[in-house]
Design a protein around this motif. Sequence first.
Motif, PDB file in Angstrom:
ATOM      1  N   LEU A  83     -35.864 119.487  37.165  1.00 29.02           N
ATOM      2  CA  LEU A  83     -34.800 120.072  36.347  1.00 29.02           C
ATOM      3  C   LEU A  83     -34.723 121.583  36.546  1.00 29.02           C
ATOM      4  CD1 LEU A  83     -32.654 119.390  34.174  1.00 29.02           C
ATOM      5  CD2 LEU A  83     -34.394 119.895  32.448  1.00 29.02           C
ATOM      6  N   VAL A  84     -35.887 122.236  36.578  1.00 30.23           N
ATOM      7  CA  VAL A  84     -35.923 123.685  36.804  1.00 30.23           C
ATOM      8  C   VAL A  84     -35.408 124.021  38.203  1.00 30.23           C
ATOM      9  CG1 VAL A  84     -37.434 125.687  37.003  1.00 30.23           C
ATOM     10  CG2 VAL A  84     -37.793 124.048  35.154  1.00 30.23           C
ATOM     11  N   ALA A  98     -33.685 121.536  29.117  1.00 24.77           N
ATOM     12  CA  ALA A  98     -35.099 121.189  29.224  1.00 24.77           C
ATOM     13  C   ALA A  98     -35.674 120.779  27.873  1.00 24.77           C
ATOM     14  CB  ALA A  98     -35.884 122.370  29.805  1.00 24.77           C
ATOM     15  N   VAL A  99     -35.347 121.536  26.836  1.00 24.41           N
ATOM     16  CA  VAL A  99     -35.849 121.198  25.497  1.00 24.41           C
ATOM     17  C   VAL A  99     -35.292 119.856  25.049  1.00 24.41           C
ATOM     18  CG1 VAL A  99     -35.886 121.892  23.073  1.00 24.41           C
ATOM     19  CG2 VAL A  99     -36.183 123.612  24.858  1.00 24.41           C
ATOM     20  N   ASN A 127     -38.313 106.500  40.975  1.00 26.43           N
ATOM     21  CA  ASN A 127     -36.871 106.699  40.813  1.00 26.43           C
ATOM     22  C   ASN A 127     -36.480 108.161  40.629  1.00 26.43           C
ATOM     23  OD1 ASN A 127     -36.446 103.964  41.017  1.00 26.43           O
ATOM     24  ND2 ASN A 127     -36.372 103.618  38.824  1.00 26.43           N
ATOM     25  N   ALA A 128     -37.327 109.068  41.088  1.00 24.06           N
ATOM     26  CA  ALA A 128     -37.058 110.503  40.906  1.00 24.06           C
ATOM     27  C   ALA A 128     -35.769 110.936  41.594  1.00 24.06           C
ATOM     28  CB  ALA A 128     -38.234 111.326  41.425  1.00 24.06           C
ATOM     29  N   ILE A 129     -35.410 110.291  42.713  1.00 25.94           N
ATOM     30  CA  ILE A 129     -34.186 110.665  43.425  1.00 25.94           C
ATOM     31  C   ILE A 129     -32.961 110.394  42.555  1.00 25.94           C
ATOM     32  CG2 ILE A 129     -32.794 110.292  45.482  1.00 25.94           C
ATOM     33  CD1 ILE A 129     -35.447 111.679  45.977  1.00 25.94           C
ATOM     34  N   GLN A 130     -32.962 109.266  41.841  1.00 26.95           N
ATOM     35  CA  GLN A 130     -31.861 108.980  40.932  1.00 26.95           C
ATOM     36  C   GLN A 130     -31.795 110.018  39.814  1.00 26.95           C
ATOM     37  OE1 GLN A 130     -33.179 104.602  40.847  1.00 26.95           O
ATOM     38  NE2 GLN A 130     -31.084 104.504  40.062  1.00 26.95           N
ATOM     39  N   ALA A 131     -32.962 110.502  39.396  1.00 28.59           N
ATOM     40  CA  ALA A 131     -33.001 111.530  38.352  1.00 28.59           C
ATOM     41  C   ALA A 131     -32.304 112.804  38.820  1.00 28.59           C
ATOM     42  CB  ALA A 131     -34.447 111.830  37.963  1.00 28.59           C
ATOM     43  N   VAL A 132     -32.439 113.134  40.116  1.00 24.09           N
ATOM     44  CA  VAL A 132     -31.770 114.328  40.652  1.00 24.09           C
ATOM     45  C   VAL A 132     -30.258 114.180  40.523  1.00 24.09           C
ATOM     46  CG1 VAL A 132     -31.349 115.691  42.738  1.00 24.09           C
ATOM     47  CG2 VAL A 132     -33.653 114.902  42.206  1.00 24.09           C
TER      48      VAL A 132
END
Length: 441
Positions: A67-68, A266-267, A217-222
């Motif tokens: 996210l950052v 982020a929060v 599934n981190a790529i989908q998160a992007v």
Amino acid sequence: MAHQQLNHEEERILLQPIKAQGPSAGKLKSSMLSASFNFINSIIGSGIIGLPYALNQAGLPFGLLLLVVVGFITDYTIILLIKGGNLSGTNSYQALVQSTFGLPGFFILSALQFLYPFIAMISYNITTGDTLTKVFQRIPGVGPSHILAERRFVISVITLLFTLPLSLYRNIKQLGKVSFLSMVLTLTVLIIVIIRSATLGPEIPPTDDAWPFAKINAIQAVGVMSFAFICHHNSFLIYGSLQEPTLSNWTRVTHVSVGSALVISAVFAVAGYATFTGYTQGDIFENYCGDDNLATFGRFCFGLSIITTFPLECFVTREVLSNVMCKRDLSRTEHAAMTFVIVAVCTAISVVYDCLGVVLELNGALSATPLIFILPSACYLKLSPGRWFHPHNLAPCVLIGLGLFFMITGLTMTGVFQQDCSHGREMFYCTDSNVSSTLSP
């Protein structure tokens, strides 16, 4: 020598105000504060509601890191985009790509720049239907079979009464106060999510895979994160609305807007995921119980915030169509007709399809990723006097490679690993006596 030439050119651009041309010329101008409100509001739309789910896909530590990174890339490429526009003497994303890659590039960019806000408006309607129907069901006498609990009816009425009239405005400056209201509502939702993380989270047992560093599934998160942060399609519109549209002023507006949006996002993501861990759904409000009055108030605030964000995306969609079809200022009749058609088509699609998570992932991978990663970097590299692999141009080259990877892989995984889409179904923990007592006033 090329490096020195590039530095001199960028210094000249940084200090030189650029006169607005085309549809934005001669219109009322925004202060930097008003422009920042509009920019933050264009970033924090329906995408923020899916960020806890993005952490569920990627794992909390790695997801927060991603996210950052997406936030920093967004900030960098927004400024890169305006630099490219100033280097080429253009004042719109479409004109920049056309001057750099010709007519094929213009049509590719126009399709992407239309597709993203158009699908975003569909997601806004889906979110409005999901959230406000649950709000109305808390009214005495309104049950699941009541017309106010019917998402199609609610979306249609909200469109007629609010989103269509707001979208008919011709000047983006007129939405400055509306954008400020949307920011206040979003911060209210953030506070509610934090409160429920502290009060409801301890009552819900975490899933077995709640705290890994990373997930497959981190790529989908992007894709979801890219959808949440994309604002490049609004950049030239908001840049041109500044009273003094210099790159230095724009850089400050960008840093403030993207930085604020990153902190809020982020929060929100951490608080939402920490509450429900592996149970987190694409729409975080689907996780809260129906009798949770505080969550109901949050649904109302977020629904109202989305209603005020919808017109910003309609501005961009209409601007793209007018640039492709007319290449001039629209008459009042043309403006009203085009706005009506855009809003009507979005509404028709959103009442038929209602799976928010898939919409966020698809739009992120298909349109947000090339708009954030690929096109700004490619345009700047083409216009830069230095070699592509000069250290000064290394970052744009890396971003093009990352963008292609995230786009192709994200689209593939979205098709293979589709999430379960459900609406209105109470989670198992809502019947737990401990949770019920937690939600009681």
